[in-house]
Design a protein around this motif. Structure first.
Motif, short mmCIF file in Angstrom:
data_model
loop_
_atom_site.label_atom_id
_atom_site.label_comp_id
_atom_site.label_asym_id
_atom_site.label_seq_id
_atom_site.Cartn_x
_atom_site.Cartn_y
_atom_site.Cartn_z
N GLU A 1 13.51 -3.94 2.89
CA GLU A 1 12.35 -3.81 2.01
C GLU A 1 11.47 -5.05 2.06
O GLU A 1 11.95 -6.17 2.06
CB GLU A 1 12.83 -3.56 0.58
N ARG B 1 6.93 -5.91 0.95
CA ARG B 1 5.89 -5.42 0.04
C ARG B 1 5.17 -4.18 0.58
O ARG B 1 4.43 -3.51 -0.14
CB ARG B 1 4.89 -6.51 -0.29
N TYR B 2 5.40 -3.83 1.86
CA TYR B 2 4.74 -2.68 2.47
C TYR B 2 5.62 -1.44 2.55
O TYR B 2 5.11 -0.33 2.55
CB TYR B 2 4.28 -3.03 3.90
N LYS C 1 9.91 0.40 2.29
CA LYS C 1 11.33 0.39 1.96
C LYS C 1 11.99 1.41 2.88
O LYS C 1 11.63 2.59 2.88
CB LYS C 1 11.56 0.77 0.51
N LYS D 1 4.83 1.95 0.61
CA LYS D 1 4.47 1.47 -0.72
C LYS D 1 2.98 1.57 -1.01
O LYS D 1 2.58 1.59 -2.17
CB LYS D 1 4.98 0.04 -0.91
N LYS E 1 2.87 4.96 -2.15
CA LYS E 1 3.95 5.12 -3.14
C LYS E 1 4.71 6.43 -2.93
O LYS E 1 4.94 7.19 -3.88
CB LYS E 1 3.40 5.02 -4.55
#
Length: 166
Positions: free
Chosen positions: A13, A15-16, A18, A35, A38
């Motif tokens: 994972e 910030r962009y 997972k 992400k 979302k």
């Protein structure tokens, strides 16, 4: 930026994205979350790789995880810039060991690398496709998605097609 490994899988994972991997029933990508939107962009599990020998596919279920490790790479200031998940797989169907490394950094990209070692006494040729991203959902309707599929060596476009491994 993190890579967490358990006995049954791993979670990569940043910030962009997972990415959740399952090691239990053959190597699978079980979730890929974008992400930015979302959303999990997979409509089902995808094999992490596909190995071929003499024109036949070696079943992923015949691969067993024998080792996994995480290496953090730090910059000159001592801050982790990237992490590398290294998994080693032993094949029960053929005399080979496969090492899969996935590098994750602070960009939207993951870098996948595969090394195959022939552990048998005969000279054999193996081929691999990795990563194998099956069941990708780009838009709201899977039937409307169009994308490049490198295993098939070309653009599928808006044509109906079916992926088969021989």
């Amino acid at each position: 930026l993190s890579i967490n490994v358990s006995g049954q899988g791993a979670v990569l994972e940043n910030r962009y994205l997972k990415c959740t991997l399952s090691f239990a029933d053959g190597p699978l990508i079980s979730e890929l979350v974008n992400k930015f939107v979302k959303s999990n962009i997979m409509d089902g599990g995808s094999r992490m790789f596909k190995v071929f020998h003499s024109g036949n596919r070696i079943r992923n279920e015949s691969f067993r995880l024998i080792d996994s490790s995480v290496k953090n790479v730090k910059n000159s200031a001592g801050v982790v810039d990237s992490s590398i998940l290294k998994t080693t797989w032993q094949c029960a169907q053929a005399p080979l060991t496969l090492v899969l490394s996935i590098k994750l950094d602070n960009t939207p990209d993951m870098k996948w690398n595969v090394d195959i070692t022939n552990t048998g006494s005969d000279e054999e040729i193996y081929a691999v496709a990795c990563p194998l991203l099956e069941h990708i959902r780009i838009g709201q309707q899977v039937s409307d998605d169009e994308f490049f599929y490198p295993l098939e060596s070309g653009m599928c476009g808006s044509l109906d097609y079916e992926l088969r491994g021989y």
